[in-house]
Scaffold this motif. Structure first.
Motif, PDB file in Angstrom:
ATOM      1  N   ASP A   4      -1.277 -35.548  23.001  1.00 24.82           N
ATOM      2  CA  ASP A   4      -1.504 -34.149  22.635  1.00 24.82           C
ATOM      3  C   ASP A   4      -0.188 -33.560  22.149  1.00 24.82           C
ATOM      4  O   ASP A   4       0.758 -33.412  22.923  1.00 24.82           O
ATOM      5  N   THR A   5      -0.135 -33.216  20.879  1.00 28.82           N
ATOM      6  CA  THR A   5       1.085 -32.623  20.315  1.00 28.82           C
ATOM      7  C   THR A   5       0.890 -31.145  19.978  1.00 28.82           C
ATOM      8  O   THR A   5       1.716 -30.548  19.290  1.00 28.82           O
ATOM      9  N   GLY A   6      -0.194 -30.579  20.450  1.00 25.91           N
ATOM     10  CA  GLY A   6      -0.448 -29.174  20.184  1.00 25.91           C
ATOM     11  C   GLY A   6      -0.689 -28.916  18.712  1.00 25.91           C
ATOM     12  O   GLY A   6      -1.465 -29.610  18.062  1.00 25.91           O
ATOM     13  N   ALA A   7       0.007 -27.918  18.171  1.00 29.32           N
ATOM     14  CA  ALA A   7      -0.162 -27.562  16.761  1.00 29.32           C
ATOM     15  C   ALA A   7       0.715 -28.398  15.832  1.00 29.32           C
ATOM     16  O   ALA A   7       0.633 -28.259  14.607  1.00 29.32           O
ATOM     17  N   VAL A   8       1.541 -29.264  16.401  1.00 26.31           N
ATOM     18  CA  VAL A   8       2.435 -30.090  15.587  1.00 26.31           C
ATOM     19  C   VAL A   8       1.665 -31.298  15.056  1.00 26.31           C
ATOM     20  O   VAL A   8       1.029 -32.022  15.832  1.00 26.31           O
ATOM     21  N   PRO A   9       1.696 -31.565  13.754  1.00 23.31           N
ATOM     22  CA  PRO A   9       0.971 -32.699  13.189  1.00 23.31           C
ATOM     23  C   PRO A   9       1.407 -34.028  13.804  1.00 23.31           C
ATOM     24  O   PRO A   9       2.604 -34.261  14.022  1.00 23.31           O
ATOM     25  N   LEU A  10       0.443 -34.885  14.089  1.00 21.75           N
ATOM     26  CA  LEU A  10       0.709 -36.207  14.659  1.00 21.75           C
ATOM     27  C   LEU A  10       0.591 -37.262  13.566  1.00 21.75           C
ATOM     28  O   LEU A  10      -0.411 -37.346  12.863  1.00 21.75           O
ATOM     29  N   ILE A  11       1.637 -38.066  13.435  1.00 20.77           N
ATOM     30  CA  ILE A  11       1.706 -39.129  12.434  1.00 20.77           C
ATOM     31  C   ILE A  11       1.709 -40.471  13.172  1.00 20.77           C
ATOM     32  O   ILE A  11       2.449 -40.645  14.147  1.00 20.77           O
TER      33      ILE A  11
ATOM     34  N   SER B  60      -2.744 -36.261  11.738  1.00 21.22           N
ATOM     35  CA  SER B  60      -2.557 -35.625  10.435  1.00 21.22           C
ATOM     36  C   SER B  60      -2.266 -36.664   9.358  1.00 21.22           C
ATOM     37  O   SER B  60      -2.624 -36.476   8.198  1.00 21.22           O
ATOM     38  N   VAL B  61      -1.588 -37.736   9.750  1.00 22.08           N
ATOM     39  CA  VAL B  61      -1.325 -38.849   8.830  1.00 22.08           C
ATOM     40  C   VAL B  61      -1.454 -40.158   9.602  1.00 22.08           C
ATOM     41  O   VAL B  61      -0.943 -40.290  10.720  1.00 22.08           O
ATOM     42  N   ILE B  62      -2.144 -41.106   9.003  1.00 18.78           N
ATOM     43  CA  ILE B  62      -2.194 -42.479   9.503  1.00 18.78           C
ATOM     44  C   ILE B  62      -1.755 -43.372   8.354  1.00 18.78           C
ATOM     45  O   ILE B  62      -2.208 -43.202   7.219  1.00 18.78           O
TER      46      ILE B  62
END
Length: 358
Positions: free
Chosen positions: A161-168, A186-188
């Protein structure tokens, strides 16, 4: 004679796919030419490109909220492309759980304020650190993880869980091996040479809107929007690798999709881990909770025996079992294309080797 190829990449490919590609190599789809000779502006190749994307979306459940591109350069090129495409606040947090996530962190440091939010280096990367939202900077452009660590043999069990920060996420060595909720990311991105196709094509899945404001320093060829706008056909693409990826996607779909493949992968991994855990001769050093189902490293009682094991196994058609140079020992990479028969053959050899070298 076909061997069981346990290489971490390039890895073995599904035999039915290889046979189909061999049959069509000289004349694909009645065109009178190989895909390797085909213009990427031609209708036959445009159809391949479109079908590859359509099948991948189906297999992974990728919604229209994401763009999907097939590009060159390998996953390692994305280590730089990521900060260059996502640079609004010039801050990025990295979870370092292995060699490749560490490399990604170092590359990002050339372009942004890269910070290690968590690491498992203190125990030689043999576990995945516990992550909480509070560990990440609220104004970071993104948080980066490597979902499966090829060299060490660890994996995330769920997206943090990174909250509102995009997870790559770098998913190079586990993409399509188990179900993943794409909406958590947000990106894979993933290089194809481990679980999808021959080396050459890299898949990038980007949430729409994220690629709109790259750094002015970002080269045209590293801008995701460049390829998004041209549907992966801005320049001559890695055509043969993309074609092979399409055929592998068809094969996976025919097996019942990722859910069915995950069940097979877990069965294969459990067979091998159960044997290692019940042996007094072999050892896997990864904490059980975080064990990869794609890459299984193990050691014997000595380096000398490790070398002997790799040599004798190769003579029996069990190849590429030598562990990465940074950790030694052995490593069995058991990607989607590795049949259960290959795992059984490896275990039978391990039994005999143990008996002969106690």
């Amino acid at each position: 004679m076909r061997v069981y190829n346990f290489s971490a990449g390039p890895s073995m490919l599904p035999l039915p796919v290889l046979e189909k590609v061999q049959k069509d190599f000289l004349s694909y789809g009645g065109t009178g030419m190989s895909v390797t000779e085909m213009s990427h502006r031609s209708k036959p190749y445009e159809a391949i490109n479109a079908e590859a994307e359509s099948l991948l979306r189906k297999l992974m459940g990728i919604s229209e909220e994401y763009d999907v591109i097939f590009i060159q350069g390998g996953a390692s090129t994305q280590f730089e492309a990521i900060p260059l495409n996502l640079c609004a606040h010039k801050k990025a947090d990295y979870v370092v759980t292995g060699v490749f996530s560490e490399k990604a962190f170092k590359e990002a440091g050339k372009f942004t304020d890269a910070k290690i939010a968590a690491s498992s280096k203190d125990k030689s990367f043999t576990y995945i650190p516990r992550l909480e939202k509070s560990m990440f900077r609220a104004d970071a452009d993104y948080v980066h993880i490597c979902y499966n660590n090829t060299i060490i043999g660890t994996r995330f069990r769920a997206a943090p869980d990174t909250g509102a920060v995009p997870l790559i996420a770098d998913m190079s060595s586990m993409i399509l091996s188990e179900e993943v909720d794409v909406s958590k990311f947000s990106v894979i991105y993933a290089g194809a040479q481990k679980n999808i196709a021959p080396a050459g094509v890299t898949i990038v899945i980007v949430k729409k809107g994220l690629a709109n404001a790259p750094s002015p320093l970002c080269p045209t060829m590293l801008k995701w929007q460049t390829q998004i706008n041209e549907k992966s056909l801005y320049n001559t693409p890695p055509a043969f690798s993309t074609y092979m990826a399409m055929e592998v996607f068809k094969w996976l779909d025919g097996l019942g999709g990722v859910k069915a493949v995950q069940k097979m992968n877990e069965e294969k991994a459990n067979l091998l881990y159960d044997f290692i855990d019940n042996s007094a001769f072999y050892q896997n050093k990864v904490e059980k909770e975080f064990r990869s189902i794609m890459n299984v490293p193990f050691v014997s009682p000595s380096e000398e025996l490790d070398n002997q094991f790799v040599s004798e196994a190769a003579k029996l058609g069990l190849i590429a079992l030598k562990g990465h140079r940074l950790v030694g020992g052995m490593r069995a990479s058991i990607y989607n294309a590795m049949p259960k028969e290959g795992i059984k053959a490896l275990i039978e050899f391990m039994k005999k080797f143990e008996k002969n070298n106690k």
